[in-house]
Design a protein around this motif. Structure first.
Motif, PDB file in Angstrom:
ATOM      1  N   THR A  74       6.679   1.451  -7.295  1.00  0.00           N
ATOM      2  CA  THR A  74       6.130   0.837  -6.072  1.00  0.00           C
ATOM      3  C   THR A  74       6.477   1.664  -4.874  1.00  0.00           C
ATOM      4  O   THR A  74       7.523   2.343  -4.901  1.00  0.00           O
ATOM      5  CB  THR A  74       6.421  -0.800  -6.186  1.00  0.00           C
ATOM      6  OG1 THR A  74       7.868  -0.692  -6.056  1.00  0.00           O
ATOM      7  CG2 THR A  74       6.060  -1.255  -7.544  1.00  0.00           C
TER       8      THR A  74
ATOM      9  N   THR B  19       7.328  -2.073   1.242  1.00  0.00           N
ATOM     10  CA  THR B  19       5.960  -2.693   0.886  1.00  0.00           C
ATOM     11  C   THR B  19       5.352  -3.237   2.145  1.00  0.00           C
ATOM     12  O   THR B  19       4.263  -3.636   2.279  1.00  0.00           O
ATOM     13  CB  THR B  19       6.521  -3.902  -0.232  1.00  0.00           C
ATOM     14  OG1 THR B  19       7.500  -4.621   0.662  1.00  0.00           O
ATOM     15  CG2 THR B  19       7.006  -3.469  -1.473  1.00  0.00           C
TER      16      THR B  19
ATOM     17  N   GLN C  88      -5.818  -2.849  -3.262  1.00  0.00           N
ATOM     18  CA  GLN C  88      -4.453  -3.183  -3.000  1.00  0.00           C
ATOM     19  C   GLN C  88      -3.441  -1.882  -3.172  1.00  0.00           C
ATOM     20  O   GLN C  88      -2.077  -2.245  -3.555  1.00  0.00           O
ATOM     21  CB  GLN C  88      -4.167  -4.125  -3.888  1.00  0.00           C
ATOM     22  CG  GLN C  88      -5.148  -5.677  -3.643  1.00  0.00           C
ATOM     23  CD  GLN C  88      -4.549  -6.675  -4.448  1.00  0.00           C
ATOM     24  OE1 GLN C  88      -3.660  -6.742  -5.486  1.00  0.00           O
ATOM     25  NE2 GLN C  88      -5.192  -7.797  -4.300  1.00  0.00           N
ATOM     26  N   GLY C  89      -4.084  -0.753  -3.126  1.00  0.00           N
ATOM     27  CA  GLY C  89      -3.173   0.487  -3.194  1.00  0.00           C
ATOM     28  C   GLY C  89      -2.697   0.793  -4.646  1.00  0.00           C
ATOM     29  O   GLY C  89      -1.627   1.244  -4.670  1.00  0.00           O
TER      30      GLY C  89
ATOM     31  N   SER D 118       3.144   7.937  -2.504  1.00  0.00           N
ATOM     32  CA  SER D 118       2.770   6.593  -2.110  1.00  0.00           C
ATOM     33  C   SER D 118       3.020   6.283  -0.653  1.00  0.00           C
ATOM     34  O   SER D 118       2.260   5.696  -0.157  1.00  0.00           O
ATOM     35  CB  SER D 118       3.775   5.838  -3.180  1.00  0.00           C
ATOM     36  OG  SER D 118       3.211   5.907  -4.487  1.00  0.00           O
TER      37      SER D 118
ATOM     38  N   TYR E 182      -0.046   3.787  -1.265  1.00  0.00           N
ATOM     39  CA  TYR E 182      -0.220   3.346  -2.628  1.00  0.00           C
ATOM     40  C   TYR E 182       0.981   2.306  -2.686  1.00  0.00           C
ATOM     41  O   TYR E 182       2.161   2.660  -2.204  1.00  0.00           O
ATOM     42  CB  TYR E 182       0.076   4.394  -3.746  1.00  0.00           C
ATOM     43  CG  TYR E 182      -1.187   5.237  -3.778  1.00  0.00           C
ATOM     44  CD1 TYR E 182      -2.259   5.323  -3.449  1.00  0.00           C
ATOM     45  CD2 TYR E 182      -0.830   6.681  -4.064  1.00  0.00           C
ATOM     46  CE1 TYR E 182      -3.482   6.189  -3.347  1.00  0.00           C
ATOM     47  CE2 TYR E 182      -2.005   7.710  -4.068  1.00  0.00           C
ATOM     48  CZ  TYR E 182      -3.071   7.343  -3.734  1.00  0.00           C
ATOM     49  OH  TYR E 182      -3.957   8.481  -3.762  1.00  0.00           O
ATOM     50  N   LYS E 183       0.615   1.075  -3.350  1.00  0.00           N
ATOM     51  CA  LYS E 183       1.852   0.129  -3.620  1.00  0.00           C
ATOM     52  C   LYS E 183       2.343   0.304  -5.212  1.00  0.00           C
ATOM     53  O   LYS E 183       3.250  -0.090  -5.314  1.00  0.00           O
ATOM     54  CB  LYS E 183       1.079  -1.369  -3.178  1.00  0.00           C
ATOM     55  CG  LYS E 183       0.846  -1.585  -1.845  1.00  0.00           C
ATOM     56  CD  LYS E 183       1.850  -1.420  -0.982  1.00  0.00           C
ATOM     57  CE  LYS E 183       1.436  -1.570   0.616  1.00  0.00           C
ATOM     58  NZ  LYS E 183       2.506  -1.258   1.541  1.00  0.00           N
TER      59      LYS E 183
END
Length: 211
Positions: free
Chosen positions: A17, A21, A46-47, A155, A160-161
């Motif tokens: 992840t 965030t 949502q990434g 990310s 990107y999540k």
């Protein structure tokens, strides 16, 4: 090198992840799959994107070089053990042919030496196996770290999540839209980084050979 172990290692590394965030996506959840397909824009819900771990390993130059180095080292160790085992077997056969002409003391001494050699061969085989297993684990960790570091950086750049991994027959992803597949982009970035490292190391290697 045990490919299945490496696949599992990198597959685990691929599941990451974004570090922050709360970070605002810089590309509003949109990623370009590769320079060669810059006209194809991927919308990442949502990434979330994914990579094909099989393709990543088969085409990642660092992995291929590491596998070649490890295979060469393994083959060398196997040849050394095989050579010693063959020599031991010949000596055992020689003793079986001539032992009947020896005295009891000579037979006892020869059998003791052969038993010691057999034990030493078994210990060497076990030690070598453990050493190679440790080296394989170290190589796997290096690949894990390199892929994870690059995916973390990517990310953060793309917003990107989560980056999922896909491997045929060994994945929780039964279907994924191909526009979310960033394998080519990740491969291009990883191979570019590794190529630059190899180029930077050449002067040092040439200097080391002169000494």
């Amino acid at each position: 090198m045990n490919l299945s172990k490496i696949v599992l290692g990198v597959a685990a590394a691929a599941l990451i992840t974004a570090c922050n965030t709360d970070q605002k996506p810089q590309t509003t959840g949109t990623a370009t799959t590769s320079a060669a397909t810059s006209d194809s824009v991927a919308t990442a819900p949502q990434g979330i994107v994914y990579i094909n771990s099989d393709s990543l390993l088969n085409k990642y130059e660092y992995f291929k070089d590491a596998r070649s180095r490890f295979q060469a080292k393994t083959e060398k160790a196997e040849k050394d053990l095989q050579s010693k085992a063959s020599a031991f077997e010949k000596d055992v056969q020689q003793y079986q042919r001539t032992g009947g002409n020896m005295s009891m003391e000579q037979r006892a001494s020869t059998e003791q030496k052969l038993a010691q050699r057999q034990q030493q061969l078994q210990q060497q085989s076990q030690t070598t196996g453990n050493q190679l297993a440790n080296e394989e684990a170290e190589e796997m960790k290096k690949i894990y770290d390199r892929v994870e570091a690059y995916l973390q950086k990517l990310s953060q750049e793309r917003g990107y999540k989560m980056v999922l991994t896909y491997s045929r027959g060994q994945s929780a992803i039964l279907y994924g839209d191909s526009t979310l597949d960033i394998t080519s982009e990740v491969l291009e970035g990883l191979n570019n980084e590794y190529s630059q490292e190899k180029e930077a190391a050449k002067p040092k290697e040439a200097e080391a050979k002169k000494k």
